[in-house]
Design a protein around this motif. Structure first.
Motif, short mmCIF file in Angstrom:
data_model
loop_
_atom_site.label_atom_id
_atom_site.label_comp_id
_atom_site.label_asym_id
_atom_site.label_seq_id
_atom_site.Cartn_x
_atom_site.Cartn_y
_atom_site.Cartn_z
N GLY A 40 -19.96 40.65 16.38
CA GLY A 40 -19.81 42.06 16.67
C GLY A 40 -21.13 42.81 16.63
O GLY A 40 -22.17 42.28 16.24
N VAL A 41 -21.07 44.05 17.04
CA VAL A 41 -22.24 44.94 17.01
C VAL A 41 -22.31 45.58 15.63
O VAL A 41 -21.34 46.17 15.15
N GLN A 42 -23.46 45.46 15.00
CA GLN A 42 -23.64 46.01 13.66
C GLN A 42 -24.11 47.46 13.78
O GLN A 42 -25.10 47.74 14.46
N PRO A 43 -23.43 48.39 13.12
CA PRO A 43 -23.83 49.80 13.25
C PRO A 43 -25.16 50.07 12.54
O PRO A 43 -25.50 49.42 11.56
N ASP A 44 -25.90 51.03 13.06
CA ASP A 44 -27.11 51.48 12.39
C ASP A 44 -26.77 52.24 11.11
O ASP A 44 -27.52 52.20 10.13
N GLY B 265 -33.40 59.29 42.98
CA GLY B 265 -33.08 60.71 42.98
C GLY B 265 -32.04 61.12 41.97
O GLY B 265 -31.68 62.31 41.89
N ALA B 266 -31.54 60.18 41.19
CA ALA B 266 -30.51 60.50 40.19
C ALA B 266 -31.09 61.34 39.06
O ALA B 266 -32.29 61.26 38.76
N ARG B 267 -30.24 62.11 38.43
CA ARG B 267 -30.64 62.94 37.29
C ARG B 267 -29.81 62.51 36.08
O ARG B 267 -28.75 63.07 35.81
N PRO B 268 -30.27 61.51 35.33
CA PRO B 268 -29.49 61.01 34.20
C PRO B 268 -29.51 61.98 33.02
O PRO B 268 -30.36 62.88 32.94
N PHE B 269 -28.58 61.77 32.11
CA PHE B 269 -28.59 62.51 30.84
C PHE B 269 -29.59 61.81 29.92
O PHE B 269 -29.45 60.62 29.62
N LEU B 270 -30.60 62.55 29.45
CA LEU B 270 -31.67 61.93 28.68
C LEU B 270 -31.75 62.45 27.25
O LEU B 270 -32.74 62.23 26.55
N GLY B 271 -30.72 63.14 26.81
CA GLY B 271 -30.70 63.57 25.42
C GLY B 271 -30.39 62.43 24.47
O GLY B 271 -30.14 61.29 24.88
N THR B 272 -30.40 62.72 23.19
CA THR B 272 -30.06 61.73 22.17
C THR B 272 -28.64 61.21 22.40
O THR B 272 -27.73 61.97 22.75
N VAL B 273 -28.43 59.90 22.20
CA VAL B 273 -27.11 59.29 22.38
C VAL B 273 -26.71 58.58 21.09
O VAL B 273 -27.47 57.78 20.54
N VAL B 274 -25.51 58.88 20.61
CA VAL B 274 -24.92 58.20 19.46
C VAL B 274 -23.58 57.63 19.90
O VAL B 274 -22.79 58.32 20.55
N ILE B 275 -23.33 56.37 19.57
CA ILE B 275 -22.06 55.71 19.93
C ILE B 275 -21.28 55.43 18.65
O ILE B 275 -21.83 54.87 17.69
N GLN C 87 -28.21 49.90 22.15
CA GLN C 87 -28.80 49.86 20.81
C GLN C 87 -30.13 49.09 20.83
O GLN C 87 -31.14 49.56 20.32
N GLU C 88 -30.14 47.92 21.43
CA GLU C 88 -31.36 47.11 21.46
C GLU C 88 -32.46 47.74 22.30
O GLU C 88 -33.65 47.54 22.04
N ALA C 89 -32.07 48.53 23.29
CA ALA C 89 -33.07 49.22 24.11
C ALA C 89 -33.62 50.46 23.42
O ALA C 89 -34.52 51.11 23.96
N GLY C 90 -33.07 50.79 22.25
CA GLY C 90 -33.49 51.99 21.56
C GLY C 90 -32.94 53.26 22.19
O GLY C 90 -33.40 54.36 21.88
N ARG C 91 -31.93 53.11 23.02
CA ARG C 91 -31.37 54.27 23.73
C ARG C 91 -30.22 54.90 22.97
O ARG C 91 -29.84 56.04 23.25
N ALA C 92 -29.60 54.20 22.05
CA ALA C 92 -28.45 54.75 21.33
C ALA C 92 -28.46 54.29 19.88
O ALA C 92 -28.90 53.18 19.56
N THR C 93 -27.97 55.15 19.02
CA THR C 93 -27.73 54.83 17.62
C THR C 93 -26.24 54.57 17.46
O THR C 93 -25.40 55.31 18.00
N ILE C 94 -25.89 53.51 16.72
CA ILE C 94 -24.48 53.16 16.51
C ILE C 94 -24.05 53.64 15.13
O ILE C 94 -24.68 53.31 14.11
N VAL C 95 -22.97 54.39 15.08
CA VAL C 95 -22.41 54.92 13.84
C VAL C 95 -20.95 54.49 13.77
O VAL C 95 -20.25 54.49 14.79
#
Length: 473
Positions: A438-442, A361-371, A389-397
């Protein structure tokens, strides 16, 4: 649970994050002694408690003998913790007993406590991993060393500025509104040349070779530690302002405005959560992953963005050293409508996968995500960012994260010392080891002094562009 480096100083675990492997200072690896002093290799036999020793003799305790007993007890306990609780039973193939024979006599005979802890941490640092550290009584974290001695250990109060390495120089990147630094006229883009009597620098923090991002991280930590102190004390800051005109100010240190939180053996933590909206993009930043003082506010901010129909979200996690690893799960769950794996922890005897699933029943935020990330983003922050990032849910900048990801715990040692030690390894969902990488930015974007002096944040600007051009989930 994975852990944290604290925004003010360094890391911790929850426990929390804590800090890096081997900032042991510029002390070369010691040569093996020709003959160890009698009793130097205690072979697992801990000395009697110091209180017992003090009461069994009618003669006053010899200070040198008492100090040696204390050091031997601390060394023994730290050695055993690594041997018995490190996630890798083989310790990477290191000759752990051999390292003890090499370092223990030198540490016990060290001329002062600073050198004792440097040598002990240098031995532990042979593992080449973050979140391994022994700290003396009252120390808030690992000390960065100079050729003329240890840095000040800092304190919770500070004058309200953040110093990072920008274009190769220690530079103010943020000034807290209303702080002593703001009232003195300091601005982002000013280059800090001296803090107190210490000349700022950007290299030479360790006996081992450091990655460039580690050098920047330790320069940041050293500057922030020297800025810290007790409330009401003062610190002199010398700087180069516009057109490199030299200036000097004396700043009073004050506690951060956030409510302090005590967590285990860590010094007080000051969690901060800030949210705003720039056009159709929500911007959310928080400095620690904590269940108290952070998680409820983050969840409320995400719900607010969702309810207002915000199309995209920028999560600014620059300088976030991590915290309680489990807190990454509900935050990630608030950003997805399907199960999402953040990665897997490999403990000494079992594995644990971090999976974020939205509640029924949760209502998550489903817009574009940038970290947004930088060299101060570490530990839990890296797990969170890499998983999304690996799930394709966020872009890293931004910039590559620190690569200090290993979960750890903090445990008390004899004589008031404490130790942070590694309890698990971590791999991303695709099997990538983030430790030391480390995490490599997109999209890699870094600050420039010119932009900071002009009042611009090129990293945030790039993140906003990415958010507006991205796709909704």
């Amino acid at each position: 649970m994975p852990d944290l480096l604290s925004r003010r100083r360094l890391c911790v675990t929850v426990v929390s994050s804590a800090l890096m492997a081997s900032c042991a200072g510029r002390v070369p690896p010691p040569a093996a002694p020709a003959a160890a002093p009698p009793g130097a290799d205690s072979a697992g036999l801990a000395p009697p408690p110091l209180a017992d020793a003090a009461t069994t003799s009618a003669k006053p305790a010899d200070p040198a003998s008492t100090r040696a007993e204390q050091r031997r007890a601390i060394f023994e306990a730290a050695y055993n913790l690594v041997r018995d609780k490190h996630y890798d039973k083989s310790l990477g193939g290191l000759d752990w007993p051999g390292l003890r024979k090499r370092y223990e006599p030198l540490a016990i005979a060290a001329p002062n406590e600073t050198t004792f802890y440097r040598l002990l941490n240098e031995m532990i640092g042979q593992l080449g991993q973050s979140h391994l550290e022994v700290m003396g009584p009252g120390s808030p974290g690992r000390v960065a060393f100079d050729s003329d001695g240890p840095a000040q250990t800092g304190g919770a109060a500070e004058p309200g500025l953040t110093v990072r390495v920008v274009e190769g120089r220690p530079t103010i990147t943020q000034v807290r509104p209303g702080s002593p630094a703001a009232r003195a006229g300091l601005r982002a883009g000013f280059v800090v040349t001296h803090i107190g009597g210490w000349e700022t620098r950007t290299t030479g923090w360790s006996a081992r070779p450091l990655r460039p991002i580690e050098e920047r991280f330790y320069a940041r930590v050293a500057a922030m530690r020297r800025l810290g102190g007790v409330p009401g004390s003062r610190v002199t800051v010398r700087y180069l302002g516009d057109k490199d005109i030299a200036g000097e100010v004396v700043l009073e240190r004050e506690l951060p405005p956030a409510k302090p939180i005590k967590l285990g053996h860590l010094p007080p933590l000051f969690p901060e959560v800030h949210s705003s909206q720039i056009g159709d993009v929500g911007v959310l930043s928080f400095n620690l992953f904590l269940s108290e003082g952070v998680l409820p506010q983050v969840q409320n901010a995400l719900a607010g963005f969702r309810d207002r129909g915000v199309k995209a979200l920028v999560l600014d996690l620059r300088g976030n050293p991590g915290g309680q690893g489990a807190v990454a799960i509900p935050i990630a769950a608030g950003l997805t409508d399907r199960p999402l794996t953040l990665g897997t922890l490999r403990f000494r005897d079992f594995d644990q996968t971090f999976t974020a699933s939205p509640a029924l029943g949760a209502r998550p935020f489903l817009g574009t995500v940038v970290i947004i990330t930088d060299e101060g983003s570490a530990s839990t922050t890296e797990m969170f960012a890499a998983g999304l990032q690996e799930a394709g849910r966020a872009t890293i900048v931004g910039d590559t994260t620190l690569g200090a990801v290993l979960p750890s715990q903090i445990e008390a040692l004899p004589a008031g010392a404490v130790m942070q030690y590694v309890v698990a390894d971590f791999r991303t969902p695709k099997g990538v080891l983030l430790e030391g990488r480390g995490v490599q930015p997109d999209r890699r974007v870094v600050e420039t002094r010119g932009a900071l002096l002009a009042g611009r944040d090129p990293v945030l600007d790039a993140a906003l562009v990415a958010a507006r051009s991205g796709k909704r989930r």
